[in-house]
Design an enzyme around this catalytic site. Structure first.
Site, PDB file in Angstrom:
ATOM      1  N   HIS A   1     -27.637  -3.118 -64.032  1.00 16.51           N
ATOM      2  CA  HIS A   1     -26.803  -4.140 -63.395  1.00 16.51           C
ATOM      3  C   HIS A   1     -25.493  -4.404 -64.109  1.00 16.51           C
ATOM      4  O   HIS A   1     -24.650  -5.127 -63.619  1.00 16.51           O
ATOM      5  CB  HIS A   1     -27.565  -5.471 -63.272  1.00 16.51           C
ATOM      6  CG  HIS A   1     -27.687  -6.209 -64.570  1.00 16.51           C
ATOM      7  ND1 HIS A   1     -28.468  -5.758 -65.611  1.00 16.51           N
ATOM      8  CD2 HIS A   1     -27.114  -7.354 -65.019  1.00 16.51           C
ATOM      9  CE1 HIS A   1     -28.369  -6.611 -66.631  1.00 16.51           C
ATOM     10  NE2 HIS A   1     -27.555  -7.587 -66.296  1.00 16.51           N
TER      11      HIS A   1
HETATM   12  N1  UDP Z   1     -36.378  -9.203 -63.869  1.00 16.59           N
HETATM   13  C1  UDP Z   1     -37.183  -9.574 -62.802  1.00 16.59           C
HETATM   14  N2  UDP Z   1     -37.147  -8.831 -61.651  1.00 16.59           N
HETATM   15  C2  UDP Z   1     -36.353  -7.720 -61.518  1.00 16.59           C
HETATM   16  C3  UDP Z   1     -35.543  -7.341 -62.622  1.00 16.59           C
HETATM   17  C4  UDP Z   1     -35.563  -8.109 -63.784  1.00 16.59           C
HETATM   18  O1  UDP Z   1     -37.937 -10.556 -62.894  1.00 16.59           O
HETATM   19  O2  UDP Z   1     -36.383  -7.080 -60.460  1.00 16.59           O
HETATM   20  C5  UDP Z   1     -36.369 -10.043 -65.103  1.00 16.59           C
HETATM   21  C6  UDP Z   1     -36.697  -9.304 -66.384  1.00 16.59           C
HETATM   22  O3  UDP Z   1     -38.090  -9.282 -66.628  1.00 16.59           O
HETATM   23  C7  UDP Z   1     -35.949 -10.123 -67.434  1.00 16.59           C
HETATM   24  C8  UDP Z   1     -34.756 -10.668 -66.684  1.00 16.59           C
HETATM   25  O4  UDP Z   1     -35.058 -10.530 -65.293  1.00 16.59           O
HETATM   26  O5  UDP Z   1     -36.717 -11.219 -67.898  1.00 16.59           O
HETATM   27  C9  UDP Z   1     -33.520  -9.871 -67.050  1.00 16.59           C
HETATM   28  O6  UDP Z   1     -32.462 -10.250 -66.261  1.00 16.59           O
HETATM   29  P1  UDP Z   1     -31.103  -9.424 -66.191  1.00 16.59           P
HETATM   30  O7  UDP Z   1     -31.383  -7.989 -66.447  1.00 16.59           O
HETATM   31  O8  UDP Z   1     -30.457  -9.804 -64.901  1.00 16.59           O
HETATM   32  O9  UDP Z   1     -30.210 -10.075 -67.319  1.00 16.59           O
HETATM   33  P2  UDP Z   1     -29.942  -9.815 -68.862  1.00 16.59           P
HETATM   34  O10 UDP Z   1     -31.244  -9.949 -69.581  1.00 16.59           O
HETATM   35  O11 UDP Z   1     -29.297  -8.470 -69.025  1.00 16.59           O
HETATM   36  O12 UDP Z   1     -29.003 -10.916 -69.225  1.00 16.59           O
END
Ligand code: UDP
Length: 344
Positions: free
Chosen positions: A194
């Site tokens: 993403h």
């Molecule tokens: N996640 C989820 N469903 C999905 C993809 C990710 O529940 O289809 C959760 C994942 O387990 C983690 C969080 O979303 O806890 C991560 O979010 P993201 O990748 O958007 O953000 P980042 O951590 O990079 O800030």
């Protein structure tokens, strides 16, 4: 003592799921959601599944820092908290820290000291500024505490661990046996993408899909809305070994992670969760803000422009023995105990 906690995105809802109810029990506390992530499958589903209902939902529907800051300023002026709790490094977190300063509230930063060591990464200047503005800094690991000590941070630093550990460990035990679809392969890899540098850049997104096509493993790919839009706009086909699906709720996603052989991701939170549930991780970036996981050899960097064969890297990583957790445990309890001692 009045506290307000502010969140605005999917990962913040997940990571704050145990802390918010504890703060409600021990303090005069309100939970505010800015609405930076606003589609039901990126916000409501997590609020419902994890039962962290905001007391105020600002429904900003934007990631624009000045707009979120203005909305927060009006609310915080009315609530008049002594302390504002800010999580991580999102635009909502930055807006929250600025609004807290506008009303002369003290700032508590949870997930302090996280660094990519690259100022081109959009979150990096935000993390540094929030850390500089904070009165209390709760660091997720010894590594992040070391970073903060080198930076001569003004506020008080405590190494508490990472809130995601307890949420992810507890819920993955329950989620483990959930069935995501009837046609799941027995062995598969999990993919998420993403980050703007990967999915807004046509060449990088193409390169990544080419790398993914090099592996014999089936790949499950819950697609972030931004990534789906760009795959369509750039007319990029996903390789035939990839099954795409809509973004999943947390319980389904934990089930998919727990049963996978290895995780390919550009997400910060998923790098933390991978080591928590002992799954090898390949981070599809040139840098990471989760250096602990790389030093422990549970995670390796593989940027889109790398020329090696991804399948060979997967084969080298897939049986990695992961037995150390750099992110602690009982983290929400630790944070609340520190606050009870420090703020009274
Ligand atoms: N996640 C989820 N469903 C999905 C993809 C990710 O529940 O289809 C959760 C994942 O387990 C983690 C969080 O979303 O806890 C991560 O979010 P993201 O990748 O958007 O953000 P980042 O951590 O990079 O800030």
């Amino acid at each position: 003592m009045k506290l307000v906690t502010i969140a605005g995105t999917r990962p913040e809802i997940i990571k704050l799921a145990y802390l918010v109810p504890l703060l409600n029990t021990h303090f005069d506390h309100k939970f505010v959601y800015t609405g930076q992530h606003f589609s039901p499958n990126m916000s409501d589903i997590f609020i419902d599944e994890l039962n962290v209902k905001p007391d105020y939902d600002l429904q900003s529907n934007t990631s624009d820092i000045p707009i979120i800051r203005d909305k927060l300023f009006s609310l915080l002026r009315d609530l008049n908290p002594d302390y504002v709790v800010v999580y991580g490094d999102t635009n909502s977190s930055m807006a929250a820290a600025l609004a807290a300063r506008d009303i002369n509230s003290k700032i508590i930063h949870v997930e302090a000291g996280v660094r990519d060591f690259d100022l081109h990464v959009p979150e990096e200047p935000l993390r540094i500024q929030i850390d500089e503005m904070s009165d209390y800094l709760f660091s997720p690991s010894n590594f992040c505490t070391t970073v903060l000590s080198y930076e001569n941070t003004r506020g008080k630093i405590f190494t508490t661990g990472n809130l995601v550990v307890d949420v992810c460990k507890d819920l993955s035990k329950i989620a483990n046996s959930r069935k995501i679809s009837d046609s799941m392969p027995k062995e598969y890899l999990l993919l998420t993408l993403h980050r703007p540098e990967n999915v807004d850049n046509q060449q990088n997104l193409k390169l990544l899909m080419n790398h993914i096509s090099s592996t014999d493993y089936p790949v499950m790919f819950p697609v972030h809305p931004r990534t789906r839009k760009n795959l369509e706009n750039f007319n990029i086909q996903v390789p035939s070994n990839v099954t795409i699906m809509n973004p999943l709720g947390y319980m389904d996603f934990l089930a998919l992670m727990s049963n996978s052989k290895l995780i390919l991701t550009d997400s910060g939170g998923i790098q933390e969760e991978s080591i928590t549930i002992k799954k090898p991780c390949i981070t599809l970036r040139h840098t990471s803000a989760r250096w602990e996981t790389i030093l422990l050899k549970a995670n390796i960097l593989f940027p889109p422009d790398r020329e090696d064969n991804l399948h060979e890297v997967i084969k080298a990583m897939i049986n990695a023995k992961i037995n150390k957790n750099p992110y602690g445990e009982n983290v929400a309890q630790k944070i609340v105990e520190i606050l009870k001692t420090e703020l009274t």
